[in-house]
Design an enzyme around this catalytic site. Sequence first.
Site, PDB file in Angstrom:
ATOM      1  N   ARG A   2       0.587   9.636 -45.543  1.00 43.38           N
ATOM      2  CA  ARG A   2       0.881   8.240 -45.921  1.00 43.38           C
ATOM      3  C   ARG A   2       1.256   7.423 -44.686  1.00 43.38           C
ATOM      4  O   ARG A   2       0.902   7.786 -43.581  1.00 43.38           O
ATOM      5  CB  ARG A   2       1.973   8.237 -46.978  1.00 43.38           C
ATOM      6  CG  ARG A   2       1.518   8.959 -48.248  1.00 43.38           C
ATOM      7  CD  ARG A   2       2.542   8.843 -49.336  1.00 43.38           C
ATOM      8  NE  ARG A   2       2.081   9.418 -50.580  1.00 43.38           N
ATOM      9  CZ  ARG A   2       2.762   9.323 -51.718  1.00 43.38           C
ATOM     10  NH1 ARG A   2       3.906   8.667 -51.754  1.00 43.38           N
ATOM     11  NH2 ARG A   2       2.309   9.869 -52.828  1.00 43.38           N
ATOM     12  N   CYS A  14      13.088   8.876 -53.742  1.00 43.94           N
ATOM     13  CA  CYS A  14      12.409   7.875 -52.907  1.00 43.94           C
ATOM     14  C   CYS A  14      13.393   7.162 -51.971  1.00 43.94           C
ATOM     15  O   CYS A  14      12.995   6.688 -50.921  1.00 43.94           O
ATOM     16  CB  CYS A  14      11.701   6.847 -53.769  1.00 43.94           C
ATOM     17  SG  CYS A  14      10.518   7.580 -54.898  1.00 43.94           S
ATOM     18  N   LYS A  47       4.238  13.144 -45.240  1.00 44.06           N
ATOM     19  CA  LYS A  47       4.882  12.014 -44.566  1.00 44.06           C
ATOM     20  C   LYS A  47       5.182  12.352 -43.116  1.00 44.06           C
ATOM     21  O   LYS A  47       5.678  13.436 -42.825  1.00 44.06           O
ATOM     22  CB  LYS A  47       6.189  11.664 -45.290  1.00 44.06           C
ATOM     23  CG  LYS A  47       5.974  11.235 -46.743  1.00 44.06           C
ATOM     24  CD  LYS A  47       7.278  10.951 -47.439  1.00 44.06           C
ATOM     25  CE  LYS A  47       7.038  10.440 -48.850  1.00 44.06           C
ATOM     26  NZ  LYS A  47       8.301  10.175 -49.564  1.00 44.06           N
ATOM     27  N   CYS A 102      16.121   2.810 -54.215  1.00 40.29           N
ATOM     28  CA  CYS A 102      14.716   2.837 -54.623  1.00 40.29           C
ATOM     29  C   CYS A 102      14.491   1.687 -55.598  1.00 40.29           C
ATOM     30  O   CYS A 102      15.405   0.924 -55.897  1.00 40.29           O
ATOM     31  CB  CYS A 102      14.384   4.179 -55.249  1.00 40.29           C
ATOM     32  SG  CYS A 102      15.090   4.349 -56.889  1.00 40.29           S
TER      33      CYS A 102
HETATM   34 FE1  SF4 Z   1      13.443   5.657 -57.823  1.00 39.04          FE
HETATM   35 FE2  SF4 Z   1      11.367   7.010 -56.898  1.00 39.04          FE
HETATM   36 FE3  SF4 Z   1      12.727   7.922 -59.019  1.00 39.04          FE
HETATM   37 FE4  SF4 Z   1      11.208   5.783 -59.265  1.00 39.04          FE
HETATM   38  S1  SF4 Z   1      10.489   7.855 -58.773  1.00 39.04           S
HETATM   39  S2  SF4 Z   1      13.310   5.995 -60.005  1.00 39.04           S
HETATM   40  S3  SF4 Z   1      11.432   4.785 -57.307  1.00 39.04           S
HETATM   41  S4  SF4 Z   1      13.509   7.731 -56.931  1.00 39.04           S
END
Ligand code: SF4
Length: 574
Positions: free
Chosen positions: A145, A485, A217, A436
């Site tokens: 990514r 995230c 990543k 996030c």
């Molecule tokens: Fe947050 Fe990522 Fe979980 Fe979605 S998938 S709630 S963006 S940590």
Amino acid sequence: MADEAKRSKAEVLKEESRQLRGPLARELTVLDQHFSGEAESLLKFHGCYQQGNRDERKAKNPDGTPKAKEYRVMVRTRVPGGKVTAKQFLGHLDLCEKYANGTLKITTRQGFQFHGVLKNDLKATIAAINANLLTTLAACGDVNRNVITCPAPFKNNGVRAQMQALAYHLAEHLKPRSTAYHEIWLTDDSGLTENLAEFQPVDEPLYGKAYLPRKFKVAIALPDDNCVDIFANDLGLLAVVEDDRIVGFNVMVGGGMGRTPSAEKTFAAVAQPLAYISPEQVDLVAEAIIKVQRDFGNREDRKVARLKYTIANLGLEAFKAKVEEYYGQPLAPPRPIPILKAEDHMGWHEQGDGNLFVGINISGGRIKDDGDLRIKSFFRAVLGKYGMETRLTCMQAVILCDIPPSEKPVIEQMMRDHGIVPAEELTPVRRFAISCTAFPTCGLAVAESERVLPDVITRLEAELTRLGLERELFAVHITGCPNGCGRPYTPDVGIVGKTLGKYTLFVGGNSIGSRLAFIYKDLVPYEELIPSLVPLLEFFKSDRLPGESFGDFCARQGAEALQASASPAVAAAG
Ligand code: SF4
């Protein structure tokens, strides 16, 4: 190597997708409301996630019947090193108003995200991003990514510029070669179906037929400035600097934050040092690591398919031997270079050529106008007036570059006119906080994150001020689910959504991200989050060693002592 018979559905789908095409082009020409499951999975490789509006999940029609689910698309722009021209930034602001929900999100990996794009506007959105010389290709999906690196525009030596150039180079070098992206999004509709029918595979030397088992990543950092959180990446390149130039890199492997609490086989991991390489070796060593992950990563169970699991299964030494085999020669051992600091690059700095740069903190990375806080209008005004280059940071902030000192008071006034508080006046806890996206757009969210971040920090600031700890550097990361995230498993305080309105509280990490935090309390109701931290802060204040950070203190004490300090009566009775 994966057992062919046991490959997961996702693997079969990738392999049979005609190099990431699947039904995407056909479904784009149908004025249907949403993409099928197959198209939805492949969309990720093109930088898009199909999502619903979680706030409206239980919405009803006037007659009481449930409203039909409304689908939208999240579109992510890949920005190597977070380097964005004023034109590109302004172009993204135009697009968020024209096709998305009027806001622009800065991600924790130096990208932009649009939320709320309609399927019928998707092609126009992606085409406009590309017309601005940026792309969504490989912003998501099972490939390498965005490549992240320190965004600070210091010009007193060439180190940051070298890192920026390498981030751009690696992002290009490691991207998929499939022509599907261009064909689907950047050609006009006429002839699209025929083009697909005439599909001719191209060589995918890095990814093969089924791409990677999971996302990958890459980060590039400096020992005295780990602002990108190198430990959270599959592949980290820690620059070794001598006489103001990069002479090599410590290669770090196997970082990754995602975990599933109900699946014990999953875990968060910090990257470990693997080898020391010269700048000339970077391309081929990165390729070798990716190819080992391609060939030995788990293709049966996506929960345990990241590189960290491949390394855990093989063992670091055997993994290194495989990388050396793919690379073609032995690799030197890593140099013993500790990572010492992480800067946020906020506020005003001399950039080394007579000009200044300024970092502007943005809560949760959300660029919008909201009452007196008009961040979107500020960027329109300042970029329209000066046209300076910008940088997106991994802490979801923006840096404005190349500012003549004479313009500093003008820009400061513009910030104040738009309700933006200068970073110098913010507490460290606010500057280092990230979240996030979570509700309302993320389909995996189980609890609030971005929308509660300002409130969490305001409450925490009040307690820190009461205790005289308001100048302490705390990194607080909050996420709406355990996927990680927002990198919640390595800061001083990690707040991870466990179920609606309840969180797991982690402590004991640090602001450089080099140590995993541990669970201090589970299933903490939102209202109890800060009250749960208060006894720890009091304990920290009374028992810390000189200069000890909150995270270091918690790690030294351990979970049991911290829990006992929080309930002395219970501990005494026990
Ligand atoms: Fe947050 Fe990522 Fe979980 Fe979605 S998938 S709630 S963006 S940590």
